[in-house]
Design an enzyme around this catalytic site. Structure first.
Site, PDB file in Angstrom:
ATOM      1  N   ASP A   1       0.868  -1.174   0.000  1.00  7.47           N
ATOM      2  CA  ASP A   1       0.000   0.000   0.000  1.00  7.47           C
ATOM      3  C   ASP A   1       0.910   1.231   0.000  1.00  7.47           C
ATOM      4  O   ASP A   1       2.072   1.150   0.403  1.00  7.47           O
ATOM      5  CB  ASP A   1      -0.882  -0.031   1.249  1.00  7.47           C
ATOM      6  CG  ASP A   1      -1.675   1.243   1.423  1.00  7.47           C
ATOM      7  OD1 ASP A   1      -2.365   1.645   0.466  1.00  7.47           O
ATOM      8  OD2 ASP A   1      -1.593   1.847   2.497  1.00  7.47           O
TER       9      ASP A   1
ATOM     10  N   ASP B   1      -1.593  -0.682   6.136  1.00  6.14           N
ATOM     11  CA  ASP B   1      -1.777  -0.158   7.491  1.00  6.14           C
ATOM     12  C   ASP B   1      -3.210   0.230   7.813  1.00  6.14           C
ATOM     13  O   ASP B   1      -3.559   0.396   8.973  1.00  6.14           O
ATOM     14  CB  ASP B   1      -0.885   1.064   7.709  1.00  6.14           C
ATOM     15  CG  ASP B   1      -1.419   2.287   6.966  1.00  6.14           C
ATOM     16  OD1 ASP B   1      -1.762   2.147   5.783  1.00  6.14           O
ATOM     17  OD2 ASP B   1      -1.496   3.364   7.577  1.00  6.14           O
TER      18      ASP B   1
ATOM     19  N   ASP C   1      -7.179  -2.027   4.111  1.00  2.00           N
ATOM     20  CA  ASP C   1      -6.196  -3.006   3.640  1.00  2.00           C
ATOM     21  C   ASP C   1      -6.463  -4.407   4.183  1.00  2.00           C
ATOM     22  O   ASP C   1      -5.826  -5.372   3.752  1.00  2.00           O
ATOM     23  CB  ASP C   1      -4.780  -2.581   4.056  1.00  2.00           C
ATOM     24  CG  ASP C   1      -4.324  -1.313   3.349  1.00  2.00           C
ATOM     25  OD1 ASP C   1      -4.676  -1.153   2.170  1.00  2.00           O
ATOM     26  OD2 ASP C   1      -3.629  -0.491   3.969  1.00  2.00           O
TER      27      ASP C   1
END
Length: 652
Positions: free
Chosen positions: A352, A544, A548
């Protein structure tokens, strides 16, 4: 010895009340731990004196009967606990274990008159168990150090008075006071202006963390300077330190495939060698003319001692436990030994962007204006402080203390464009390029090519300048990607919900070629599903945020940035980076590789030595002394090798 070790690790890690359990273990060790050492010392002294009396001085008083009594005392001193374990296992219909092997082999040695050798086997077995327990206690060190930082009291402010209470009894929204040098008792929001905190127990960071008013504090941090106050945001059971301890304690219950194989192997292997030893006694009688029962019985007993699988069954779980401990020392939590194995096999990494590779915070990166910069900022902030948009907040925070805000009139928000207002009688436009075009304000064309978030300002329909607001890559993001590439991770991808242009620009800056933006959470999942169609890929996803969590669950290994990450991401992930540093991903892989190397070194060493000495023992060329080395000696060397993981240094 092997089963004691493995069971002890499991018990220590599955019991929910880990603090009480480990503290009980510690108290047990301190109160009773001296007894086994004393008994081993007595047995060793008796064995040594017996050998001196019998073989060096050859005292006539030391006849067969006295010798039997003398060595029996030396034997029972260390052998009785082992025989008791074997008897208890037999009651549970477990007849083939190392306790039975040792008991049968040593009693058989006594039956053959080999008293000293029988004592030596049991004594060194007991010494091996003492070393093993010491190694386990060493491996538990990181858990104990975490328990040491678990706060014992909380100072709650009630009616202008401070009440000391147990952190478990503090409610959400209570105000807690923390003195200088004390541990923060619960997760909360800092109410004081600022503070400096040691967070090494939580994140592995040795540098004090500076935290400002309104920012989050985590239980277990140590207040370094002034008295501070915080508002509790989580109950103690849900606090960061409680969650970390639970994760580490439960980690050893998730066995790696190598561990599971060895444990299954030992259950099959032990009865096989028992019957092979029996065959070694009986079968030569049918084809050897000079068959001597006692000689072949001695060989079979040597065979039993050599074949004990202690070195394998002890050192392999201890190796993985050491890897988990080394991880926690470096601010990395592995939720099980199986994830250490998977981290070694990784060949695809998906990350990410926001909060993982970047700071996750908008900040002013560049100001371009032909006006006086202070005047430009003052007018800009006068308009922006009326907005709640994150970009407006970033600009206002940047200018705080640098400029003064004037009175503003008639501020209008134009959806999707920006703000319009009056400052000191001048018409001000603040927003994107579409806003300026809407009012016919001309500005340089190259501004439209800037990929970062940009805020333009016009004064009385004249372009005045712009501010670039962007989420910057983390300090170690670029070096982290370089380290991962060196480790052989060639396929690295960035997936983000941010604009594609921004995502690709950030990825390029830190050395990643594959980047995809404008993705919803379900789009990230689809991308990972596409990658998983190639069965050769072992994929890790690093994220995080709560968005996600689906991708973390789908990947072979989910890695969460745990220091500031969302609870859902942390709960779903398999590996947690407590420091929020991307460079720790490479550290996690390095620890996993070191663990695998140590485990396979132990397997190869134990099998190699045992096979050689088994052949020698069956051929009558190895005595009980060589058997002791092949069993206990190899086990000790394997244990020391496993403990070595925790002493290794792993650079980011």
């Amino acid at each position: 010895m092997a089963n004691c070790c493995d069971d002890e690790i499991c018990k220590s890690n599955v019991k929910q009340d880990g603090e009480n359990h480990i503290n009980d273990d510690h108290n047990h060790d301190s109160s009773q731990g001296k007894t086994p050492y004393t008994l081993a010392a007595i047995s060793f002294l008796l064995l040594l004196l017996g050998i001196i009396f019998e073989h060096i001085f050859k005292f006539t008083i030391f006849n067969k009967n006295i010798s039997l009594i003398w060595y029996s005392i030396a034997y029972l001193t260390v052998g009785f606990p082992v025989m008791r374990e074997g008897f208890e296992a037999a009651l549970k219909r477990d007849f083939f274990n190392e306790f039975t092997l040792m008991s049968v082999a040593t009693i058989g040695a006594f039956a053959l008159g080999q008293y000293a050798e029988g004592v030596a086997v049991m004594l060194f077995y007991a010494i091996g168990e003492l070393f093993q327990n010491a190694a386990i206690n060493k491996a538990k060190g990181d858990i104990k150090s975490l328990l040491d930082v678990r706060p014992q009291i909380a100072r709650v402010l009630q009616d202008n008075a401070v009440i000391e209470t147990n952190p478990n009894e503090v409610a959400i929204n209570d105000i807690v006071q923390v003195l200088a040098g004390e541990k923060v008792p619960l997760d909360g929001e800092l109410l004081s202006e600022n503070g400096s905190f040691n967070s090494i127990a939580l994140t592995g960071e040795s540098v004090p963390r500076q935290i400002k008013k309104g920012e989050s504090l985590l239980a277990g941090m140590i207040n370094l300077n002034n008295v501070i106050e915080l508002k509790v945001t989580k109950k103690f059971a849900d606090s960061s330190i409680s969650r970390i301890i639970e994760l580490v304690e439960n980690a050893a219950t998730r066995k790696a495939p190598t561990e599971l194989f060895i444990r299954k192997f030992a259950k099959i292997y032990t009865p096989i060698v028992f019957f092979l030893a029996l065959a070694l006694v009986i079968s030569p009688k049918f084809f050897m003319a000079d068959y001597v029962f006692n000689d072949w019985l001695y060989r079979a007993l040597v065979f039993l001692v050599i074949s004990c699988p202690c070195a394998l069954v002890i050192s392999i779980p201890l190796g993985y436990f050491g890897g988990i401990g080394a991880g926690s020392k470096n601010g990395i939590l592995f939720k099980g030994g199986n994830y250490l194995d998977l981290m070694v096999k990784l060949n695809t990494l998906v990350l990410d962007k926001t909060g993982t590779l970047t700071e996750g915070v908008f900040a002013v990166r560049e100001i371009k204006t032909q006006m006086n910069e202070a005047e430009f900022l003052s007018i800009l902030c006068t308009i922006e402080h009326k907005s709640t948009h994150p970009i407006a907040k970033a600009i206002v925070d940047y200018a705080k203390g640098k400029v003064t805000v004037s009175e503003v009139n008639k501020v209008n928000e134009i959806s999707g464009h920006g703000l319009q207002g009056q400052v000191k009688g001048k018409e001000i436009l603040v927003g994107n390029g579409k806003l300026l075009k809407k009012f016919g304000v001309e500005y340089p064309k190259e501004i439209d090519e800037i990929v970062q978030s940009i805020v333009l300002m016009a004064i009385d329909n004249q372009f005045a300048g712009y501010v670039i607001v962007a989420d910057a890559p983390k300090e170690d993001a670029k070096s982290a990607i370089a380290s991962l590439t060196k480790l052989g991770l060639k396929d690295i991808f960035v997936l983000s919900g941010d604009k594609s242009a921004i995502t690709k620009e950030v990825a390029t800056r830190i050395g990643i070629n594959n980047a995809f933006g404008d993705l919803l959470p379900e789009d990230k999942v689809k991308k990972i599903e596409e990658l998983k169609q190639d069965k050769s890929r072992i994929i890790a996803f690093v994220g995080d945020g709560i968005n996600d969590a689906p991708a973390l669950a789908l990947a072979d290994v989910g890695i969460a940035m745990g220091g500031l990450g969302a609870d859902a991401a942390i709960e779903t992930a398999d590996v947690i980076i407590q420091t929020d540093q991307p460079s720790k991903i490479a550290t996690a892989i390095a620890i996993s590789k070191a663990t695998k190397n140590v485990v396979w070194q132990n397997i190869a060493f134990a099998f190699g030595i045992k096979i050689i000495v088994l052949i020698l023992g069956a051929g009558g060329m190895a005595s009980m002394w060589e058997a002791v080395f092949a069993d206990v000696g190899v086990a000790l060397i394997a244990i020391f090798n496993a403990v070595r993981i925790q002493k290794m240094r792993f650079s980011n």
